[in-house]
Design a protein around this motif. Structure first.
Motif, PDB file in Angstrom:
ATOM      1  N   ASP A 265      11.939 -24.029  61.026  1.00 25.08           N
ATOM      2  CA  ASP A 265      11.535 -23.335  62.252  1.00 25.08           C
ATOM      3  C   ASP A 265      12.186 -23.976  63.480  1.00 25.08           C
ATOM      4  O   ASP A 265      12.571 -23.272  64.418  1.00 25.08           O
ATOM      5  CB  ASP A 265      10.003 -23.383  62.388  1.00 25.08           C
ATOM      6  N   THR A 266      12.281 -25.311  63.450  1.00 21.54           N
ATOM      7  CA  THR A 266      12.946 -25.998  64.574  1.00 21.54           C
ATOM      8  C   THR A 266      14.399 -25.571  64.688  1.00 21.54           C
ATOM      9  O   THR A 266      14.909 -25.301  65.780  1.00 21.54           O
ATOM     10  CB  THR A 266      12.864 -27.520  64.377  1.00 21.54           C
ATOM     11  N   LEU A 267      15.063 -25.481  63.543  1.00 20.15           N
ATOM     12  CA  LEU A 267      16.457 -25.049  63.531  1.00 20.15           C
ATOM     13  C   LEU A 267      16.596 -23.627  64.077  1.00 20.15           C
ATOM     14  O   LEU A 267      17.486 -23.338  64.887  1.00 20.15           O
ATOM     15  CB  LEU A 267      16.997 -25.146  62.100  1.00 20.15           C
ATOM     16  N   GLN A 268      15.696 -22.720  63.657  1.00 16.53           N
ATOM     17  CA  GLN A 268      15.772 -21.340  64.104  1.00 16.53           C
ATOM     18  C   GLN A 268      15.510 -21.229  65.609  1.00 16.53           C
ATOM     19  O   GLN A 268      16.161 -20.428  66.302  1.00 16.53           O
ATOM     20  CB  GLN A 268      14.759 -20.488  63.329  1.00 16.53           C
ATOM     21  N   GLU A 269      14.577 -22.022  66.103  1.00 17.53           N
ATOM     22  CA  GLU A 269      14.309 -22.000  67.541  1.00 17.53           C
ATOM     23  C   GLU A 269      15.528 -22.477  68.339  1.00 17.53           C
ATOM     24  O   GLU A 269      15.859 -21.904  69.387  1.00 17.53           O
ATOM     25  CB  GLU A 269      13.091 -22.893  67.857  1.00 17.53           C
ATOM     26  N   LEU A 270      16.198 -23.478  67.836  1.00 14.06           N
ATOM     27  CA  LEU A 270      17.399 -23.971  68.527  1.00 14.06           C
ATOM     28  C   LEU A 270      18.510 -22.924  68.505  1.00 14.06           C
ATOM     29  O   LEU A 270      19.191 -22.713  69.513  1.00 14.06           O
ATOM     30  CB  LEU A 270      17.883 -25.275  67.865  1.00 14.06           C
ATOM     31  N   ARG A 271      18.672 -22.255  67.396  1.00 17.17           N
ATOM     32  CA  ARG A 271      19.702 -21.214  67.314  1.00 17.17           C
ATOM     33  C   ARG A 271      19.363 -20.048  68.239  1.00 17.17           C
ATOM     34  O   ARG A 271      20.244 -19.493  68.910  1.00 17.17           O
ATOM     35  CB  ARG A 271      19.838 -20.741  65.877  1.00 17.17           C
ATOM     36  N   ASP A 272      18.095 -19.669  68.267  1.00 13.70           N
ATOM     37  CA  ASP A 272      17.697 -18.579  69.148  1.00 13.70           C
ATOM     38  C   ASP A 272      17.914 -18.944  70.615  1.00 13.70           C
ATOM     39  O   ASP A 272      18.159 -18.060  71.445  1.00 13.70           O
ATOM     40  CB  ASP A 272      16.216 -18.230  68.914  1.00 13.70           C
ATOM     41  N   ALA A 273      17.853 -20.233  70.937  1.00 13.07           N
ATOM     42  CA  ALA A 273      18.039 -20.679  72.323  1.00 13.07           C
ATOM     43  C   ALA A 273      19.508 -20.879  72.668  1.00 13.07           C
ATOM     44  O   ALA A 273      19.829 -21.242  73.808  1.00 13.07           O
ATOM     45  CB  ALA A 273      17.272 -21.983  72.562  1.00 13.07           C
ATOM     46  N   GLY A 274      20.381 -20.660  71.705  1.00 17.55           N
ATOM     47  CA  GLY A 274      21.810 -20.728  71.992  1.00 17.55           C
ATOM     48  C   GLY A 274      22.500 -22.007  71.571  1.00 17.55           C
ATOM     49  O   GLY A 274      23.609 -22.301  72.056  1.00 17.55           O
ATOM     50  N   ALA A 275      21.925 -22.751  70.674  1.00 17.03           N
ATOM     51  CA  ALA A 275      22.578 -23.973  70.195  1.00 17.03           C
ATOM     52  C   ALA A 275      23.843 -23.603  69.414  1.00 17.03           C
ATOM     53  O   ALA A 275      23.836 -22.696  68.584  1.00 17.03           O
ATOM     54  CB  ALA A 275      21.632 -24.777  69.315  1.00 17.03           C
ATOM     55  N   GLU A 276      24.935 -24.310  69.691  1.00 18.34           N
ATOM     56  CA  GLU A 276      26.231 -24.002  69.074  1.00 18.34           C
ATOM     57  C   GLU A 276      26.604 -24.970  67.965  1.00 18.34           C
ATOM     58  O   GLU A 276      27.424 -24.624  67.104  1.00 18.34           O
ATOM     59  CB  GLU A 276      27.330 -23.994  70.149  1.00 18.34           C
ATOM     60  N   ALA A 277      26.061 -26.154  67.988  1.00 19.97           N
ATOM     61  CA  ALA A 277      26.327 -27.142  66.938  1.00 19.97           C
ATOM     62  C   ALA A 277      25.090 -28.007  66.790  1.00 19.97           C
ATOM     63  O   ALA A 277      24.503 -28.461  67.787  1.00 19.97           O
ATOM     64  CB  ALA A 277      27.544 -27.994  67.285  1.00 19.97           C
ATOM     65  N   ILE A 278      24.708 -28.242  65.523  1.00 19.88           N
ATOM     66  CA  ILE A 278      23.459 -28.966  65.252  1.00 19.88           C
ATOM     67  C   ILE A 278      23.690 -29.911  64.081  1.00 19.88           C
ATOM     68  O   ILE A 278      24.399 -29.575  63.129  1.00 19.88           O
ATOM     69  CB  ILE A 278      22.306 -27.997  64.903  1.00 19.88           C
ATOM     70  N   GLU A 279      23.054 -31.077  64.148  1.00 17.82           N
ATOM     71  CA  GLU A 279      23.019 -31.977  63.002  1.00 17.82           C
ATOM     72  C   GLU A 279      21.633 -32.617  62.921  1.00 17.82           C
ATOM     73  O   GLU A 279      20.972 -32.845  63.929  1.00 17.82           O
ATOM     74  CB  GLU A 279      24.112 -33.052  63.082  1.00 17.82           C
ATOM     75  N   ILE A 280      21.221 -32.883  61.691  1.00 20.39           N
ATOM     76  CA  ILE A 280      19.922 -33.492  61.430  1.00 20.39           C
ATOM     77  C   ILE A 280      20.144 -34.725  60.578  1.00 20.39           C
ATOM     78  O   ILE A 280      20.673 -34.620  59.461  1.00 20.39           O
ATOM     79  CB  ILE A 280      18.978 -32.515  60.715  1.00 20.39           C
ATOM     80  N   ASN A 281      19.788 -35.883  61.129  1.00 18.75           N
ATOM     81  CA  ASN A 281      19.913 -37.153  60.405  1.00 18.75           C
ATOM     82  C   ASN A 281      21.300 -37.291  59.779  1.00 18.75           C
ATOM     83  O   ASN A 281      21.452 -37.674  58.610  1.00 18.75           O
ATOM     84  CB  ASN A 281      18.843 -37.276  59.323  1.00 18.75           C
ATOM     85  N   GLY A 282      22.333 -36.981  60.532  1.00 18.90           N
ATOM     86  CA  GLY A 282      23.702 -37.150  60.073  1.00 18.90           C
ATOM     87  C   GLY A 282      24.199 -36.062  59.154  1.00 18.90           C
ATOM     88  O   GLY A 282      25.258 -36.236  58.527  1.00 18.90           O
ATOM     89  N   ILE A 283      23.464 -34.928  59.028  1.00 15.27           N
ATOM     90  CA  ILE A 283      23.875 -33.805  58.183  1.00 15.27           C
ATOM     91  C   ILE A 283      24.172 -32.609  59.099  1.00 15.27           C
ATOM     92  O   ILE A 283      23.298 -32.199  59.884  1.00 15.27           O
ATOM     93  CB  ILE A 283      22.804 -33.447  57.151  1.00 15.27           C
ATOM     94  N   ARG A 284      25.371 -32.064  58.973  1.00 18.63           N
ATOM     95  CA  ARG A 284      25.757 -30.921  59.800  1.00 18.63           C
ATOM     96  C   ARG A 284      25.031 -29.660  59.327  1.00 18.63           C
ATOM     97  O   ARG A 284      25.017 -29.355  58.121  1.00 18.63           O
ATOM     98  CB  ARG A 284      27.278 -30.716  59.726  1.00 18.63           C
ATOM     99  N   VAL A 285      24.473 -28.962  60.279  1.00 16.48           N
ATOM    100  CA  VAL A 285      23.759 -27.731  59.973  1.00 16.48           C
ATOM    101  C   VAL A 285      24.708 -26.565  60.199  1.00 16.48           C
ATOM    102  O   VAL A 285      25.237 -26.361  61.294  1.00 16.48           O
ATOM    103  CB  VAL A 285      22.521 -27.577  60.863  1.00 16.48           C
ATOM    104  N   VAL A 286      24.920 -25.769  59.134  1.00 16.82           N
ATOM    105  CA  VAL A 286      25.803 -24.603  59.211  1.00 16.82           C
ATOM    106  C   VAL A 286      25.041 -23.398  58.690  1.00 16.82           C
ATOM    107  O   VAL A 286      23.828 -23.438  58.462  1.00 16.82           O
ATOM    108  CB  VAL A 286      27.108 -24.847  58.422  1.00 16.82           C
ATOM    109  N   VAL A 287      25.791 -22.317  58.444  1.00 20.13           N
ATOM    110  CA  VAL A 287      25.141 -21.072  58.093  1.00 20.13           C
ATOM    111  C   VAL A 287      24.427 -21.147  56.742  1.00 20.13           C
ATOM    112  O   VAL A 287      23.410 -20.459  56.524  1.00 20.13           O
ATOM    113  CB  VAL A 287      26.190 -19.933  58.085  1.00 20.13           C
ATOM    114  N   ASN A 288      24.922 -21.965  55.824  1.00 12.05           N
ATOM    115  CA  ASN A 288      24.313 -22.014  54.491  1.00 12.05           C
ATOM    116  C   ASN A 288      23.442 -23.255  54.297  1.00 12.05           C
ATOM    117  O   ASN A 288      23.129 -23.616  53.153  1.00 12.05           O
ATOM    118  CB  ASN A 288      25.380 -21.964  53.402  1.00 12.05           C
ATOM    119  N   THR A 289      23.051 -23.908  55.378  1.00  8.08           N
ATOM    120  CA  THR A 289      22.168 -25.075  55.266  1.00  8.08           C
ATOM    121  C   THR A 289      20.752 -24.615  54.891  1.00  8.08           C
ATOM    122  O   THR A 289      20.244 -23.618  55.423  1.00  8.08           O
ATOM    123  CB  THR A 289      22.129 -25.838  56.595  1.00  8.08           C
TER     124      THR A 289
END
Length: 273
Positions: free
Chosen positions: A166-190
């Motif tokens: 849910d945190t990831l989806q909220e960030l994407r909805d707010a316009g986040a362009e690049a995200i990582e969690i604990n050193g893991i890149r978040v992409v479309v198939n994460t």
């Protein structure tokens, strides 16, 4: 007795009257002429082969010089008629027009090459920009820009995979362009899963604190995390804490390895008729 005539040698026979060659000053005129004649004969060169050859060369050289002077005189503009001068002037004008046309064609070729080079350079720049954008979206290149860093502390281990999703989806909805969690890149198939050992992100185990870095408009992203009933309230309700740090520049350096799709294939674009 008969009178004797003088011989051809200049001598007089006996009995012939002698001519008086004595000058009033007492000198002998005949002797003087003889001396001059001898002097002239002495200064006259003998007709040797060298003299003959030199004479022939001198005559040939003189003839060549005369011919060259005559040719130059013929080619000179001062000796041409008016119609000939007009014809030469027309020829010069035609040559000038031809050269001007060649100059114009070369300038047009240069301009085309410059335009082609400019277009090619712009196309390369646009292609590189597009490649960089796709690399950021695919997670294959690092990214840098304004954003936020969210630190989720979970002392009770109550945070679940759906909450992180849910945190990831909220960030994407707010316009986040690049995200990582604990050193893991978040992409479309994460994807996020719950396991016996905790939470796994795309099959990799992660543990609290969960540090999420997102690039985008910092104020918008921070506001999205703090809306009522959002991520901050949800973490707090589980006994945890979500700290949001707004920064002018953050770096998402984790990279994603792109694998070849096994089933999906691109659809060819329809050709324009």
């Amino acid at each position: 007795m008969t009178e004797q005539t003088p011989s051809r040698t200049g001598r007089h026979e006996a009995g012939a009257p002698e001519r008086d060659t004595t000058r009033p000053d007492g000198s002998d005129a005949g002797g003087t002429r003889t001396a001059w004649q001898r002097l002239a004969r002495a200064g006259r060169p003998r007709p040797t082969k060298a003299n003959v050859l030199a004479t022939v060369l001198a005559l040939g050289l003189g003839f060549a010089i005369a011919a060259q002077v005559r040719q130059t005189s013929i080619e000179g503009l001062e000796d041409l008629r008016e119609d000939e001068l007009i014809r030469i002037l027309d020829s010069v004008d035609q040559d000038g027009n031809r050269l001007a046309q060649e100059i114009q064609e070369l300038q047009q070729s240069r301009d085309r090459l410059q335009n082609d080079s400019t277009s090619l350079s712009e196309a390369r720049g646009a292609a590189q920009q597009r490649l960089d954008s796709l690399g950021i979206l695919a997670g294959t290149v690092p990214a840098k820009g304004p954003g936020i860093v969210i630190t989720i502390n979970d002392p009770k281990n109550a945070v679940t995979a759906p909450l992180l999703l849910d945190t990831l989806q909220e960030l994407r909805d707010a316009g986040a362009e690049a995200i990582e969690i604990n050193g893991i890149r978040v992409v479309v198939n994460t994807y996020f899963t719950d396991g016996e050992g905790g939470i796994a992100v795309s099959g990799k185990d992660v543990s609290a604190p969960y540090v999420i870095t997102a690039i985008g408009d910092a104020q918008t992203l921070a506001s999205a995390m703090q809306i009522p009933g959002g991520v901050t309230n949800s973490v707090r309700s589980l006994g945890g804490e979500a700290v949001i740090d707004t920064q002018e520049s953050v770096t998402v350096s984790a990279l994603q390895t792109v694998s070849e799709p096994q089933y999906a294939r691109p659809v060819p674009s329809p050709s324009s008729s």
